[in-house]
Design a protein around this motif. Structure first.
Motif, PDB file in Angstrom:
ATOM      1  N   GLN A 181      70.896 116.933  59.868  1.00 13.50           N
ATOM      2  CA  GLN A 181      70.765 115.589  59.308  1.00 13.50           C
ATOM      3  C   GLN A 181      71.857 115.376  58.274  1.00 13.50           C
ATOM      4  O   GLN A 181      72.229 116.301  57.546  1.00 13.50           O
ATOM      5  CB  GLN A 181      69.384 115.395  58.679  1.00 13.50           C
ATOM      6  N   TRP A 182      72.377 114.156  58.210  1.00  7.77           N
ATOM      7  CA  TRP A 182      73.423 113.828  57.263  1.00  7.77           C
ATOM      8  C   TRP A 182      73.035 112.589  56.462  1.00  7.77           C
ATOM      9  O   TRP A 182      72.251 111.748  56.916  1.00  7.77           O
ATOM     10  CB  TRP A 182      74.754 113.584  57.971  1.00  7.77           C
ATOM     11  N   ASN A 183      73.573 112.519  55.260  1.00  4.21           N
ATOM     12  CA  ASN A 183      73.328 111.391  54.367  1.00  4.21           C
ATOM     13  C   ASN A 183      74.643 111.000  53.698  1.00  4.21           C
ATOM     14  O   ASN A 183      75.502 111.844  53.440  1.00  4.21           O
ATOM     15  CB  ASN A 183      72.300 111.747  53.287  1.00  4.21           C
ATOM     16  N   ASN A 184      74.752 109.721  53.406  1.00  4.17           N
ATOM     17  CA  ASN A 184      75.972 109.189  52.815  1.00  4.17           C
ATOM     18  C   ASN A 184      75.593 108.032  51.894  1.00  4.17           C
ATOM     19  O   ASN A 184      74.945 107.075  52.333  1.00  4.17           O
ATOM     20  CB  ASN A 184      76.919 108.726  53.935  1.00  4.17           C
ATOM     21  N   ARG A 185      75.977 108.140  50.618  1.00  5.96           N
ATOM     22  CA  ARG A 185      75.680 107.079  49.653  1.00  5.96           C
ATOM     23  C   ARG A 185      76.986 106.594  49.028  1.00  5.96           C
ATOM     24  O   ARG A 185      77.760 107.384  48.482  1.00  5.96           O
ATOM     25  CB  ARG A 185      74.742 107.583  48.557  1.00  5.96           C
ATOM     26  N   VAL A 186      77.229 105.288  49.118  1.00  3.22           N
ATOM     27  CA  VAL A 186      78.471 104.683  48.633  1.00  3.22           C
ATOM     28  C   VAL A 186      78.136 103.717  47.506  1.00  3.22           C
ATOM     29  O   VAL A 186      77.276 102.831  47.673  1.00  3.22           O
ATOM     30  CB  VAL A 186      79.206 103.935  49.765  1.00  3.22           C
ATOM     31  N   ARG A 187      78.816 103.870  46.377  1.00  2.00           N
ATOM     32  CA  ARG A 187      78.612 102.969  45.247  1.00  2.00           C
ATOM     33  C   ARG A 187      79.973 102.551  44.670  1.00  2.00           C
ATOM     34  O   ARG A 187      80.877 103.380  44.527  1.00  2.00           O
ATOM     35  CB  ARG A 187      77.781 103.645  44.148  1.00  2.00           C
ATOM     36  N   TYR A 188      80.078 101.237  44.366  1.00  2.00           N
ATOM     37  CA  TYR A 188      81.312 100.692  43.816  1.00  2.00           C
ATOM     38  C   TYR A 188      81.043 100.040  42.469  1.00  2.00           C
ATOM     39  O   TYR A 188      79.971  99.460  42.235  1.00  2.00           O
ATOM     40  CB  TYR A 188      81.914  99.639  44.759  1.00  2.00           C
ATOM     41  N   ASN A 189      82.044 100.121  41.603  1.00  2.00           N
ATOM     42  CA  ASN A 189      82.043  99.412  40.324  1.00  2.00           C
ATOM     43  C   ASN A 189      83.227  98.454  40.352  1.00  2.00           C
ATOM     44  O   ASN A 189      84.384  98.882  40.332  1.00  2.00           O
ATOM     45  CB  ASN A 189      82.164 100.402  39.165  1.00  2.00           C
ATOM     46  N   ASN A 190      82.962  97.147  40.431  1.00  2.00           N
ATOM     47  CA  ASN A 190      84.010  96.152  40.605  1.00  2.00           C
ATOM     48  C   ASN A 190      84.564  95.697  39.263  1.00  2.00           C
ATOM     49  O   ASN A 190      83.837  95.561  38.279  1.00  2.00           O
ATOM     50  CB  ASN A 190      83.465  94.935  41.366  1.00  2.00           C
ATOM     51  N   SER A 191      85.886  95.466  39.243  1.00  2.00           N
ATOM     52  CA  SER A 191      86.540  95.004  38.014  1.00  2.00           C
ATOM     53  C   SER A 191      87.793  94.216  38.373  1.00  2.00           C
ATOM     54  O   SER A 191      88.286  94.265  39.503  1.00  2.00           O
ATOM     55  CB  SER A 191      86.900  96.194  37.110  1.00  2.00           C
ATOM     56  N   LEU A 192      88.305  93.473  37.410  1.00  2.00           N
ATOM     57  CA  LEU A 192      89.551  92.704  37.507  1.00  2.00           C
ATOM     58  C   LEU A 192      89.576  91.755  38.698  1.00  2.00           C
ATOM     59  O   LEU A 192      90.556  91.689  39.443  1.00  2.00           O
ATOM     60  CB  LEU A 192      90.755  93.661  37.585  1.00  2.00           C
ATOM     61  N   PRO A 193      88.490  90.975  38.932  1.00  2.00           N
ATOM     62  CA  PRO A 193      88.544  90.034  40.057  1.00  2.00           C
ATOM     63  C   PRO A 193      89.444  88.838  39.739  1.00  2.00           C
ATOM     64  O   PRO A 193      89.480  88.342  38.617  1.00  2.00           O
ATOM     65  CB  PRO A 193      87.089  89.614  40.214  1.00  2.00           C
ATOM     66  N   VAL A 194      90.174  88.400  40.747  1.00  2.00           N
ATOM     67  CA  VAL A 194      91.011  87.202  40.667  1.00  2.00           C
ATOM     68  C   VAL A 194      90.686  86.349  41.888  1.00  2.00           C
ATOM     69  O   VAL A 194      90.741  86.832  43.022  1.00  2.00           O
ATOM     70  CB  VAL A 194      92.510  87.536  40.630  1.00  2.00           C
ATOM     71  N   GLY A 195      90.366  85.092  41.673  1.00  2.00           N
ATOM     72  CA  GLY A 195      89.974  84.240  42.781  1.00  2.00           C
ATOM     73  C   GLY A 195      88.554  84.547  43.220  1.00  2.00           C
ATOM     74  O   GLY A 195      87.680  84.893  42.415  1.00  2.00           O
ATOM     75  N   MET A 196      88.305  84.464  44.529  1.00  2.00           N
ATOM     76  CA  MET A 196      86.979  84.727  45.095  1.00  2.00           C
ATOM     77  C   MET A 196      87.087  85.833  46.144  1.00  2.00           C
ATOM     78  O   MET A 196      87.033  85.581  47.349  1.00  2.00           O
ATOM     79  CB  MET A 196      86.395  83.449  45.707  1.00  2.00           C
ATOM     80  N   PRO A 197      87.269  87.076  45.701  1.00  2.00           N
ATOM     81  CA  PRO A 197      87.445  88.186  46.653  1.00  2.00           C
ATOM     82  C   PRO A 197      86.141  88.520  47.370  1.00  2.00           C
ATOM     83  O   PRO A 197      85.047  88.184  46.902  1.00  2.00           O
ATOM     84  CB  PRO A 197      87.893  89.341  45.762  1.00  2.00           C
ATOM     85  N   ASN A 198      86.291  89.212  48.492  1.00  2.00           N
ATOM     86  CA  ASN A 198      85.146  89.718  49.249  1.00  2.00           C
ATOM     87  C   ASN A 198      85.204  91.240  49.204  1.00  2.00           C
ATOM     88  O   ASN A 198      85.863  91.869  50.030  1.00  2.00           O
ATOM     89  CB  ASN A 198      85.199  89.221  50.689  1.00  2.00           C
ATOM     90  N   PRO A 199      84.535  91.886  48.251  1.00  2.00           N
ATOM     91  CA  PRO A 199      84.683  93.340  48.072  1.00  2.00           C
ATOM     92  C   PRO A 199      83.892  94.125  49.105  1.00  2.00           C
ATOM     93  O   PRO A 199      83.064  93.589  49.847  1.00  2.00           O
ATOM     94  CB  PRO A 199      84.126  93.564  46.658  1.00  2.00           C
ATOM     95  N   GLU A 200      84.149  95.439  49.133  1.00  2.13           N
ATOM     96  CA  GLU A 200      83.360  96.343  49.958  1.00  2.13           C
ATOM     97  C   GLU A 200      81.947  96.444  49.393  1.00  2.13           C
ATOM     98  O   GLU A 200      81.735  96.429  48.176  1.00  2.13           O
ATOM     99  CB  GLU A 200      83.995  97.734  50.003  1.00  2.13           C
ATOM    100  N   ASP A 201      80.966  96.568  50.280  1.00  2.00           N
ATOM    101  CA  ASP A 201      79.569  96.665  49.866  1.00  2.00           C
ATOM    102  C   ASP A 201      79.198  98.101  49.524  1.00  2.00           C
ATOM    103  O   ASP A 201      79.798  99.062  50.020  1.00  2.00           O
ATOM    104  CB  ASP A 201      78.646  96.184  50.986  1.00  2.00           C
ATOM    105  N   ASP A 202      78.180  98.251  48.680  1.00  2.00           N
ATOM    106  CA  ASP A 202      77.509  99.537  48.549  1.00  2.00           C
ATOM    107  C   ASP A 202      76.793  99.842  49.860  1.00  2.00           C
ATOM    108  O   ASP A 202      76.533  98.946  50.672  1.00  2.00           O
ATOM    109  CB  ASP A 202      76.501  99.509  47.399  1.00  2.00           C
ATOM    110  N   ALA A 203      76.468 101.105  50.069  1.00  2.00           N
ATOM    111  CA  ALA A 203      75.827 101.466  51.332  1.00  2.00           C
ATOM    112  C   ALA A 203      74.965 102.707  51.166  1.00  2.00           C
ATOM    113  O   ALA A 203      75.291 103.606  50.380  1.00  2.00           O
ATOM    114  CB  ALA A 203      76.871 101.700  52.421  1.00  2.00           C
ATOM    115  N   ASP A 204      73.867 102.730  51.896  1.00  2.00           N
ATOM    116  CA  ASP A 204      73.017 103.914  52.042  1.00  2.00           C
ATOM    117  C   ASP A 204      72.930 104.204  53.537  1.00  2.00           C
ATOM    118  O   ASP A 204      72.334 103.416  54.293  1.00  2.00           O
ATOM    119  CB  ASP A 204      71.618 103.674  51.464  1.00  2.00           C
TER     120      ASP A 204
END
Length: 735
Positions: free
Chosen positions: A269-292
């Motif tokens: 079995q495998w597990n993968n947890r992704v977490r992002y901390n967003n900063s310095l946005p300019v305009g209306m970006p579409n960032p990568e999502d967190d994921a479980d």
């Protein structure tokens, strides 16, 4: 964000030093009664153990009819690896990316992976195979007729351990650390001989836990269609557990007739947890999502082999195999802590194989063989993706079974002939017919292709003893598309789950192509090999490949039937012709043999090094940098190991380095890769012939890496990844 690896490395080092000092004080091995006696005993042990093993591997390499590198137990055990993939990354001319080995800088699909001479089945996880279950690894630079011709870059044959001739009880315990907490592993091998039947049952259990840290900067059109940018600091935590076993039963009915069964099973079995901390946005970006994300895999395989030598000049070999591999996944994308897209699914790969070979000696130095190789393989998969509102993302595809099938028939003839004491040649001809079919929804596509692969290997010994040798090969090989690449199932990019919105070119949807044809390659190899009296060797080789029907992912703007707005879609296509060439050098041996003016003959130091230079060109793209995907301009390996004469301690290390480079992937897209460096270290304390302890440090003094994907329009994604060390402690016991 730099990982704090120094403390993680020093603590196990201090613990091991204390343990070794205590062990040395309590249990002094025989023969260490005085300084002179210990040095004499250490030198004798070094010459018998290290030289004999190196000569054994080198002698097999020298006598091979085709250019081949052979690595036995010494190389497999040296660094205390828990994964065969970690062993492969230190071999000359081999790189490992994503757990898959790559030869000559070419992608994973160009390298043929064999298990006991048979192609590894889909779902086989090399990074989950413990080296303790392997007898040796053979790296071949060109295809042979009796093996699959899917070896454009070469082949890696992993020979699993035979059933033993005597009782065997081996135990290996390991403890590794990368992040948060240690991860245990263990391998136990039970071997017995019961009359004419020999049985071996190795079982491995393992855990893994790793952390990847990154900083990503994106510049692209935002959700409002205007330029935007954002910086994301990311952490990806991977963890899981699993086990594998490779039971082997050998029944020798008489001196001429044997029956062998080789099983293999993996589960985990495998597990993968992704977490992002967003900063310095300019305009209306579409960032990568967190994921479980989480999932499982399971693979079962069985092979039966029958050998019968009818006479001194005739023999037959029959094989049959069955395999079943299954995987599941459960992926959840999150934005601001709330579910956004949820995907669940499973896949299954099944295959049946049957092969045979009849061999006939035509005199003492001439052997002719004919045979066949049949394979039936099928892949089925389902996927269901729901949005936050509970609706299916693609009603026409969600839950719909998709499948692909490959039927392959191959027939071959080969002639091995030792023309004279100095000349030998190998001629082969292999014909393969490949029929592929893909189904899904209302679409069903069938494609049939055939490949005729003539092969010629020739060896010339410059001296009668074969210490200096020239090898040359002219071969035809191919690369068949993966079954997954044939499935015409759309997968929307997770950043743009709404099919009524146009995604960005840097975040395309993906779909397979059931009309893909195999890539064909014509190759020329020339090499000079020099074998030294003390077991060392030097080789220099040149190779060239011309490739047609090159497969590459192309990104186009189109409007699929399910979408109400244009979407950027990535699909594999037969893109172009290409060619690649290279120069490969390898040197290994005892230090006093390689550099007698600098080292004393009693110095127990072994050296090895290799450097490879590559160049490639894709005809459909303008230069510069129109190279094949992932092929670095050069790479180098440097390693050594030293055995102390005053104590039973063996230490060593290996440095692997690749420079930065740029690849032009399409007319308007480039990929920039920074340099990479990997330093592995080990220390082995030998208590007695039946017990030893080993400390390993992987990726010591890590080097941060950077990759940049950029478009001609100015959009780009830049990611900087932080390196992280791995520390392992292992105990090996022969019970």
């Amino acid at each position: 964000m730099k990982p704090r690896t120094l403390a993680g490395t020093c603590v196990p080092l201090c613990l091991l030093t204390a343990a070794l000092n205590a062990a040395w004080a309590q249990d002094v091995p025989p023969g260490v009664g005085s300084e002179s006696a210990s040095r004499a005993g250490g030198n004798r042990l070094d010459r018998v153990e290290l030289n004999s093993r190196q000569q054994s591997d080198t002698e097999l390499r020298r006598k091979s009819q085709v250019a081949k590198q052979i690595y036995g137990r010494d190389e497999l055990d040296k660094y205390g690896d828990t994964s065969v993939a970690d062993v492969l990354k230190r071999l000359p001319g081999v790189n490992v990316a994503g757990g898959a080995p790559r030869m000559r800088g070419l992608g994973a699909g160009y390298t043929l992976i064999l298990i006991n001479g048979d192609p590894a089945p889909p779902g086989f996880q090399l990074d989950q195979l413990n080296p303790a279950q392997v007898e040796r690894i053979e790296v071949t630079k060109g295809p042979t007729a009796d093996k699959s011709a899917q070896a454009v870059a070469g082949a890696i044959n992993i020979i699993l351990k035979d059933a033993p001739r005597v009782s065997q009880r081996d135990l290996r315990l390991g403890l590794g650390y990368n992040v948060d907490r240690p991860t245990p592993s263990a391998t136990f091998t039970l071997g017995e001989k019961l009359g004419p039947v020999s049985v071996s049952v190795p079982v491995s259990v393992f855990e893994w836990r790793s952390l990847n840290e990154s900083v990503t900067e994106r510049y692209a059109k935002g959700t409002d269609g205007q330029p935007s940018s954002i910086t994301q600091q990311g952490e990806v935590l991977n963890w899981g557990h699993g086990f594998n076993t490779a039971p082997r039963i050998s029944w020798r009915r008489n001196d001429d007739e044997t029956l062998n069964f080789q099983g293999f099973a993996q589960k985990g079995q495998w597990n993968n947890r992704v977490r992002y901390n967003n900063s310095l946005p300019v305009g209306m970006p579409n960032p990568e999502d967190d994921a479980d994300n989480k999932g499982s895999w399971r693979m079962l395989r069985g092979n039966l082999q029958y050998n019968n030598r009818f006479s001194d000049s005739q023999s037959i070999e029959l094989k049959a195999g069955i395999q079943d591999a299954r995987g599941t996944f459960n992926n959840l994308n999150l934005r601001s802590g709330l579910p956004r897209v949820h995907s669940v699914g499973d896949n299954q790969d099944r295959s049946l194989t049957q092969a045979g070979k009849y061999s006939q000696l035509l005199g003492e130095d001439h052997s002719l063989a004919v045979g066949w190789d049949l394979e039936w393989r099928k892949r089925d998969e389902t996927r269901t993706t729901t949005l936050a509102n509970g609706q299916n993302q693609l009603p026409d595809f969600d839950g719909e079974p998709f499948g692909a099938r490959i039927e392959r028939q191959a027939f071959f003839v080969q002639d091995e002939w030792e023309v004279s004491p100095q000349w030998s040649t190998y001629l082969g001809l292999r014909y393969e017919r490949i029929a592929t079919s893909s189904r899904g929804g209302s679409e069903s596509v069938r494609n049939v292709s055939s490949v005729l692969t003539p092969l010629w290997h020739i060896n010339y010994k410059l001296d009668p003893k074969g210490r200096d040798m020239i090898r040359a090969s002219l071969t035809r090989s191919y690369k068949a598309p993966d079954l997954g690449a044939l499935l015409s199932r759309y997968a929307l990019n997770g950043k743009y789950p709404d099919s009524s919105v146009t995604n960005e070119e840097l975040s395309p949807d993906r779909v397979g192509n059931p009309l893909l044809k195999p890539e064909l390659a014509t190759g020329l190899d020339i090499a000079y090999e020099k074998y030294m009296n003390g077991g060392g060797m030097f080789s220099v080789g040149l190779f060239h490949r011309r490739i047609t029907n090159l497969i590459r992912n192309a990104v186009t703007l189109e409007t699929p039937s399910f979408a109400s707005a244009p979407r950027w879609v990535s699909r594999p296509v037969n893109f172009s012709r290409a060619q690649t060439s290279g120069l490969e050098l390898e040197l290994k041996g005892r230090a006093n043999e390689l550099m007698p003016a600098l080292f004393d003959p009693k110095t127990a130091l072994n050296l090895r090094g290799s450097v490879s230079f590559y160049h490639s060109r894709v005809d459909a793209l303008e230069g510069p940098d129109n190279r094949l995907d992932g092929q670095q301009p050069w790479s180098g390996n440097l390693g050594l190991d030293y055995r102390f004469s005053s104590m039973p301690l063996l230490v060593g290390g290996n440095l692997n380095f690749t420079p930065g480079y740029t690849t032009r992937q399409t007319q308007g897209q480039w990929l920039d890769q920074s340099r990479s460096r990997s330093i592995d270290l080990f220390a082995q304390w030998i208590f007695n012939p039946k017990a030893s302890m080993r400390l390993s440090v992987g990726n010591f003094a890590p080097l941060d890496g950077q990759s940049v994907t950029r478009l001609s329009a100015g959009d780009f994604t830049r990611t900087e990844r932080s390196g992280r060390s791995w520390v392992g402690l292992g105990l090996e016991l022969k019970l």
